[in-house]
Enzyme design. Structure first.
Site, PDB file in Angstrom:
ATOM      1  N   VAL A  12       0.825  -1.209   0.000  1.00  0.00           N
ATOM      2  CA  VAL A  12       0.000   0.000   0.000  1.00  0.00           C
ATOM      3  C   VAL A  12       0.861   1.263   0.000  1.00  0.00           C
ATOM      4  O   VAL A  12       0.637   2.190  -0.778  1.00  0.00           O
ATOM      5  CB  VAL A  12      -0.971  -0.021   1.206  1.00  0.00           C
ATOM      6  CG1 VAL A  12      -1.748   1.285   1.307  1.00  0.00           C
ATOM      7  CG2 VAL A  12      -1.923  -1.201   1.088  1.00  0.00           C
ATOM      8  N   PHE A 148      -8.671   1.275  -1.793  1.00  0.00           N
ATOM      9  CA  PHE A 148      -9.532   0.250  -2.394  1.00  0.00           C
ATOM     10  C   PHE A 148      -8.795  -0.443  -3.530  1.00  0.00           C
ATOM     11  O   PHE A 148      -9.396  -0.885  -4.501  1.00  0.00           O
ATOM     12  CB  PHE A 148     -10.840   0.877  -2.899  1.00  0.00           C
ATOM     13  CG  PHE A 148     -11.626   1.558  -1.813  1.00  0.00           C
ATOM     14  CD1 PHE A 148     -12.381   0.809  -0.914  1.00  0.00           C
ATOM     15  CD2 PHE A 148     -11.580   2.928  -1.657  1.00  0.00           C
ATOM     16  CE1 PHE A 148     -13.084   1.426   0.110  1.00  0.00           C
ATOM     17  CE2 PHE A 148     -12.287   3.555  -0.642  1.00  0.00           C
ATOM     18  CZ  PHE A 148     -13.041   2.805   0.253  1.00  0.00           C
ATOM     19  N   GLU A 151      -4.415  -6.101  -5.096  1.00  0.00           N
ATOM     20  CA  GLU A 151      -3.080  -6.508  -5.525  1.00  0.00           C
ATOM     21  C   GLU A 151      -3.138  -6.992  -6.966  1.00  0.00           C
ATOM     22  O   GLU A 151      -4.070  -7.676  -7.363  1.00  0.00           O
ATOM     23  CB  GLU A 151      -2.564  -7.633  -4.627  1.00  0.00           C
ATOM     24  CG  GLU A 151      -2.138  -7.124  -3.273  1.00  0.00           C
ATOM     25  CD  GLU A 151      -1.710  -8.242  -2.341  1.00  0.00           C
ATOM     26  OE1 GLU A 151      -1.207  -9.267  -2.832  1.00  0.00           O
ATOM     27  OE2 GLU A 151      -1.891  -8.072  -1.131  1.00  0.00           O
ATOM     28  N   ASN A 204     -15.203  -4.208   1.765  1.00  0.00           N
ATOM     29  CA  ASN A 204     -14.580  -5.529   1.700  1.00  0.00           C
ATOM     30  C   ASN A 204     -15.549  -6.620   2.147  1.00  0.00           C
ATOM     31  O   ASN A 204     -15.583  -7.707   1.559  1.00  0.00           O
ATOM     32  CB  ASN A 204     -13.299  -5.559   2.544  1.00  0.00           C
ATOM     33  CG  ASN A 204     -12.090  -5.086   1.749  1.00  0.00           C
ATOM     34  OD1 ASN A 204     -12.218  -4.702   0.598  1.00  0.00           O
ATOM     35  ND2 ASN A 204     -10.922  -5.113   2.356  1.00  0.00           N
ATOM     36  N   CYS A 256      -5.936  -9.091   2.762  1.00  0.00           N
ATOM     37  CA  CYS A 256      -6.981  -8.142   3.172  1.00  0.00           C
ATOM     38  C   CYS A 256      -8.261  -8.813   3.644  1.00  0.00           C
ATOM     39  O   CYS A 256      -8.682  -8.609   4.784  1.00  0.00           O
ATOM     40  CB  CYS A 256      -7.297  -7.211   2.017  1.00  0.00           C
ATOM     41  SG  CYS A 256      -5.856  -6.330   1.442  1.00  0.00           S
TER      42      CYS A 256
HETATM   43  C1  UGA Z   1      -9.203  -6.664  -1.976  1.00  0.00           C
HETATM   44  C2  UGA Z   1     -10.242  -5.698  -2.568  1.00  0.00           C
HETATM   45  O1  UGA Z   1     -10.656  -6.147  -3.856  1.00  0.00           O
HETATM   46  C3  UGA Z   1      -9.676  -4.283  -2.683  1.00  0.00           C
HETATM   47  O2  UGA Z   1     -10.686  -3.394  -3.116  1.00  0.00           O
HETATM   48  C4  UGA Z   1      -9.174  -3.852  -1.309  1.00  0.00           C
HETATM   49  O3  UGA Z   1      -8.602  -2.554  -1.358  1.00  0.00           O
HETATM   50  C5  UGA Z   1      -8.141  -4.832  -0.818  1.00  0.00           C
HETATM   51  O4  UGA Z   1      -8.730  -6.142  -0.733  1.00  0.00           O
HETATM   52  C6  UGA Z   1      -7.683  -4.380   0.540  1.00  0.00           C
HETATM   53  O5  UGA Z   1      -8.485  -4.351   1.473  1.00  0.00           O
HETATM   54  O6  UGA Z   1      -6.535  -3.920   0.657  1.00  0.00           O
HETATM   55  P1  UGA Z   1      -7.179  -8.106  -2.956  1.00  0.00           P
HETATM   56  O7  UGA Z   1      -7.209  -8.847  -1.663  1.00  0.00           O
HETATM   57  O8  UGA Z   1      -5.885  -7.623  -3.455  1.00  0.00           O
HETATM   58  O9  UGA Z   1      -8.128  -6.799  -2.881  1.00  0.00           O
HETATM   59  O10 UGA Z   1      -7.744  -9.063  -4.075  1.00  0.00           O
HETATM   60  P2  UGA Z   1      -9.116  -9.363  -4.828  1.00  0.00           P
HETATM   61  O11 UGA Z   1      -8.868  -9.289  -6.265  1.00  0.00           O
HETATM   62  O12 UGA Z   1     -10.227  -8.576  -4.293  1.00  0.00           O
HETATM   63  O13 UGA Z   1      -9.321 -10.900  -4.467  1.00  0.00           O
HETATM   64  C7  UGA Z   1      -9.500 -11.353  -3.139  1.00  0.00           C
HETATM   65  C8  UGA Z   1      -9.771 -12.827  -3.110  1.00  0.00           C
HETATM   66  O14 UGA Z   1     -11.087 -13.100  -3.576  1.00  0.00           O
HETATM   67  C9  UGA Z   1      -8.840 -13.659  -3.970  1.00  0.00           C
HETATM   68  O15 UGA Z   1      -8.484 -14.829  -3.261  1.00  0.00           O
HETATM   69  C10 UGA Z   1      -9.679 -13.996  -5.186  1.00  0.00           C
HETATM   70  O16 UGA Z   1      -9.279 -15.164  -5.818  1.00  0.00           O
HETATM   71  C11 UGA Z   1     -11.043 -14.122  -4.563  1.00  0.00           C
HETATM   72  N1  UGA Z   1     -12.164 -13.913  -5.504  1.00  0.00           N
HETATM   73  C12 UGA Z   1     -12.371 -12.683  -6.070  1.00  0.00           C
HETATM   74  C13 UGA Z   1     -13.032 -14.944  -5.783  1.00  0.00           C
HETATM   75  O17 UGA Z   1     -12.876 -16.076  -5.264  1.00  0.00           O
HETATM   76  N2  UGA Z   1     -14.085 -14.727  -6.623  1.00  0.00           N
HETATM   77  C14 UGA Z   1     -14.316 -13.522  -7.199  1.00  0.00           C
HETATM   78  O18 UGA Z   1     -15.297 -13.400  -7.953  1.00  0.00           O
HETATM   79  C15 UGA Z   1     -13.429 -12.480  -6.922  1.00  0.00           C
END
Ligand code: UGA
Length: 429
Positions: A12, A148, A151, A204, A256
């Site tokens: 971040v 928001f 990664e 989140n 996160c």
């Molecule tokens: C998440 C949020 O998307 C960001 O908006 C937020 O700022 C961040 O957390 C944070 O709090 O710092 P991130 O953890 O980097 O971001 O990744 P995501 O792309 O959101 O994915 C999170 C998890 O959900 C992953 O394991 C992904 O595989 C899973 N996921 C995501 C699913 O299983 N299905 C989906 O449809 C989307």
């Protein structure tokens, strides 16, 4: 142009600092780890984040790195806090790094605004305000400006956000933080500090709720013969629902969601409220990670003595981050069932996974294996020559934990294909 100090050179802090430098501001990033600062000064970026290297490279003199607080805050108008807030044993957020930053601000700190970027429990801003006032730093402002960024897309998310949230105690502080973002085209949501803190946690939680919801729909699809990929498409086209975050899979991980869900759960519990829905979201996610084991057992019987290849270790594609990754739970469960585990990932370093053999290529991980599990949706997995790989495996079972492969193509290549919530060959009765 403003002068900004950023505390914390993690994902971040680095993205925030590099992006502000790109917007023309003068930024100093401070971290307590000398080796991290040395690496950054030498041009080595300690994390894998698309676009970050380019931002850092073109920042030139506008971006400096230091371990020294005085150097960081010298002339700074904004003191961004981007330190880690990991969960404690109780699930509450550990704010010790935040307090260290606040307490390290010298008594002669000028008219700067402390801006909280780290994810913190609701009420933290009020506590920081009190602490600053108690130290006579009443002139130092405070604002909450949650991030928001996800990664893998953090640079893009910072530069082209859906919204910018700013909560402050004084309008002038909110105005100043809003001004810092000029050049970014996005609606700005101004609020009180507590609401800004809650917006982050609630956003989140809403995303995690969608994931656990679609995962439960997937599990019912499996039992009834429906296909969750089609179901998500049909449901998501309803504009009131929307398409995003409806990908069923092996559960969410990362630095996160798991931490923030626990923090919100604890925050509610500490205030006397039992957050039932969030508890269910967390439990569904834990169970989801384990369902792959039952799928493997249904086809292979006992896993003792079997070799399972994990394709991907990172918690999602395009990152090297393995924090709270489903791969860790899967590897642990497989090993305790007596299976041998081989894993491949293009960037994540799995060397810390005790008992897991790391392979250099997907093909090497798959050769001689009894089953393949797609854990991370790396595009390289779609490029694998499955008919060739099939002939190198002892048993051609594939569990697609991300629903990224075409079942018919895999079946034509000789595989028994199981996705998540995609009608298996025969639905269970
Ligand atoms: C998440 C949020 O998307 C960001 O908006 C937020 O700022 C961040 O957390 C944070 O709090 O710092 P991130 O953890 O980097 O971001 O990744 P995501 O792309 O959101 O994915 C999170 C998890 O959900 C992953 O394991 C992904 O595989 C899973 N996921 C995501 C699913 O299983 N299905 C989906 O449809 C989307």
């Amino acid at each position: 142009m403003s002068k900004i100090a950023v505390f914390g050179a993690g994902y971040v802090g680095l993205v925030t600092g590099a992006a502000f430098a790109d917007l023309g501001h003068e930024v100093v990033i401070r971290d307590v780890l000398p080796e991290r600062i040395e690496a950054l000064r030498a041009g080595r970026v300690p994390i894998h984040e698309p676009g970050l290297d380019e931002l850092l490279a073109r920042a030139g003199d506008r971006l400096r790195f230091t371990t020294d607080v005085a150097e960081a805050i010298d002339g700074a108008e904004f003191l961004y806090v981007a330190v880690g807030t990991p969960p404690t044993y109780s699930g509450d957020a550990d704010l010790s790094a935040v307090w260290t930053v606040v307490d390290e601000l010298p008594a002669d700190t000028g008219n700067a605004v402390v801006v909280m970027k780290s994810t913190v429990p609701v009420g933290t801003g009020a506590k920081v305000r009190k602490r600053l006032d108690g130290r006579g730093l009443t002139h130092v402002g405070y604002a909450s400006n949650p991030e928001f960024t996800a990664e893998g897309t953090a640079v893009r998310d910072f530069m082209r956000p859906d919204r910018i949230v700013i909560g402050a105690f004084r309008d002038a502080d909110a105005d100043a933080v809003a001004e810092l973002h000029s050049g970014i085209d996005a609606p700005i949501v101004r609020s009180d500090v507590a609401s800004a803190e809650m917006i982050k946690l609630a956003a989140n939680a809403a995303l995690m709720t969608r994931i656990s919801f679609i995962n439960e729909i997937a599990n019912v699809c499996e039992a009834t013969g429906a296909d969750v990929v089609k179901v998500a498409e049909g449901v998501g086209l309803d504009q009131r629902i929307g398409k995003s975050f409806l990908r069923a899979g092996i559960g969410y991980g990362g630095s996160c969601f798991p931490k923030d869900s626990l923090a919100l759960k604890q925050l509610a519990a500490n205030s006397g409220y039992h957050f039932q829905l969030l508890n269910a979201v967390i439990e569904v996610n834990e169970l989801q990670k384990r369902r792959v084991i039952a799928k493997l057992q249904r086809h292979l019987g006992s896993l003792s003595g079997k070799t399972v290849a994990l394709l991907g270790l990172a918690f999602k594609a395009h990152t090297d981050d393995m924090r709270e990754a489903p791969s860790i739970v899967l590897a642990g469960r497989l090993l305790s069932e007596g299976a041998s585990v081989r894993a491949w990932d293009p960037v994540a370093d799995g060397s810390g996974l005790a008992g897991v053999e790391i392979a250099a290529t997907p093909e090497a991980a798959l050769a001689g294996a009894d089953a393949a599990v797609v854990v991370t949706e790396w595009p390289q997995i779609a490029q694998i020559d499955w008919p060739t790989v099939a002939s190198s495996m002892r048993n051609t079972l594939l569990v697609d934990g991300r629903n990224m492969l075409d079942p018919e193509t895999l079946r034509a290549a000789g595989f028994t294909y199981e996705g998540i919530g995609r009608a298996a060959a025969e639905p269970s009765s």
